[in-house]
Write an enzyme that holds these catalytic residues in place. Sequence first.
Site, mmCIF file in Angstrom:
data_model
loop_
_atom_site.group_PDB
_atom_site.id
_atom_site.type_symbol
_atom_site.label_atom_id
_atom_site.label_comp_id
_atom_site.label_asym_id
_atom_site.label_seq_id
_atom_site.Cartn_x
_atom_site.Cartn_y
_atom_site.Cartn_z
ATOM 1 N N ARG A 1 0.833 -1.193 0.000
ATOM 2 C CA ARG A 1 0.000 0.000 0.000
ATOM 3 C C ARG A 1 0.877 1.256 0.000
ATOM 4 N NH1 ARG A 1 1.673 1.909 3.993
ATOM 5 N NH2 ARG A 1 0.528 3.841 3.640
ATOM 6 N N GLY A 2 0.184 2.419 -0.169
ATOM 7 C CA GLY A 2 0.919 3.669 -0.334
ATOM 8 C C GLY A 2 1.029 3.918 -1.834
ATOM 9 N N ALA A 3 0.738 5.158 -2.241
ATOM 10 C CA ALA A 3 0.608 5.448 -3.674
ATOM 11 C C ALA A 3 1.844 5.042 -4.502
ATOM 12 C CB ALA A 3 0.272 6.924 -3.863
ATOM 13 N N ARG B 1 -7.552 -0.274 -7.221
ATOM 14 C CA ARG B 1 -7.836 0.868 -6.339
ATOM 15 C C ARG B 1 -7.839 2.128 -7.201
ATOM 16 N NH1 ARG B 1 -4.449 1.262 -0.906
ATOM 17 N NH2 ARG B 1 -6.376 2.247 -0.210
ATOM 18 N N GLN C 1 -2.826 2.819 9.807
ATOM 19 C CA GLN C 1 -1.501 2.864 9.178
ATOM 20 C C GLN C 1 -0.510 3.652 10.039
ATOM 21 O OE1 GLN C 1 -4.377 3.357 7.574
ATOM 22 N NE2 GLN C 1 -4.312 2.669 5.458
ATOM 23 N N ASP D 1 -1.948 10.849 -2.384
ATOM 24 C CA ASP D 1 -2.287 9.773 -3.328
ATOM 25 C C ASP D 1 -2.547 10.288 -4.742
ATOM 26 O OD1 ASP D 1 -2.987 8.580 -0.565
ATOM 27 O OD2 ASP D 1 -2.800 6.905 -1.963
ATOM 28 N N ASN E 1 -5.503 12.427 0.046
ATOM 29 C CA ASN E 1 -4.647 11.579 0.884
ATOM 30 C C ASN E 1 -5.562 10.827 1.852
ATOM 31 O OD1 ASN E 1 -1.924 10.719 1.645
ATOM 32 N ND2 ASN E 1 -2.306 11.784 3.566
#
Length: 347
Positions: free
Chosen positions: A50-52, A90, A197, A238, A248
Amino acid sequence: MLNTPKNIALSPDGSAVRIIDQTLLPGKLEYIELRDREAMYEAIRSLRVRGAPAIGIFAAYCVYVLARDYGESEFFSRLDVDCDYLISCRPTAVNLSRQVERMRALARSMAGERTQTIVGALGREAEAIHGEDAAMCRSIAEAGLSLLHEGDTVLTHCNAGPLATSEYGTGLGPLLLAAERGMDIKAYVDETRPLLQGARLTAWELMNAGVDCTLICDNMAALAMAQGRVQAVLAGCDRMAANGDAANKIGTSGAAVIAKHYGVPVYILLPSSTIDMACPTGAQIPIEERDGEEIRSLWYARPMAPEGVKCWDPAFDVTDHELIAAIVTEKGVIRPPYDVNLKKLFG
Ligand code: MRU
């Protein structure tokens, strides 16, 4: 040089993408290997990766791994199906579609060449995407640190560290660099409901790096700022629209509204791969909605809400550009007017 575990890599024989399963942290540091497209989709969807920037890098490696199995005649039809499938995991982080499209465009530009040649080029392209991200994060950390002072304490939201990117991360980069240089910069880490997170990942990364950090609930930010405990808010992104609006993790916008009230600057740190100049404002950014079970029962030994209660679980919000004191990219610190200055650098 930062000593963090490598969150994404190819397996030694190139037949799988190897990631840290972020859903198991901080209790367990475990690597998993993804070989088929369903497992890759599931890994993104359930935030194992995860995380852009990280999902963009991961998806680029996935395109390479999947393409190794395509036959000559079916190459481009299978490539299109798999690319579309990965992009559909996503919707909010632009990095996912951007890096998959970059891989697809490279393959298409080589139409007519032997598949082996195209696959080799795809492998090198995925490595290049990864390497570029690491370099951008290093520059962002340096530029972000120039906004902070010895003795400052910052508020972090979500996780924008090495797990979400490569090496230094974005939002956490200045903190990691400061620790490396022996500077005293502390952090309040908010939990970041509902998926935690902040509590699970940011606290883990900062503690491992020796950054003095204190965990708080999301709803404690106003008190911390009212008491003068926070000198800056640092967050990742993001997808940034052309006017500087920043999507975000849900709650970023709330923290920014509170910060504005108390005169605390909000800095959004992101690589240029997260800027979407084709998106005019935050209103056009698609916001992912997730299963309400994340709010109702996840993490609890027993559900903490009445069975059957309706839940709304948007995963991101948009921080209005007017709430952002500066945007930090690999090209340095950008100040308002963001529409003009982003266009000059990235138009
Ligand atoms: O749902 P997540 O955990 O993928 O959301 C991640 C964030 O919102 C991060 O802050 C963002 O991707 C920036 S990561 C450098």
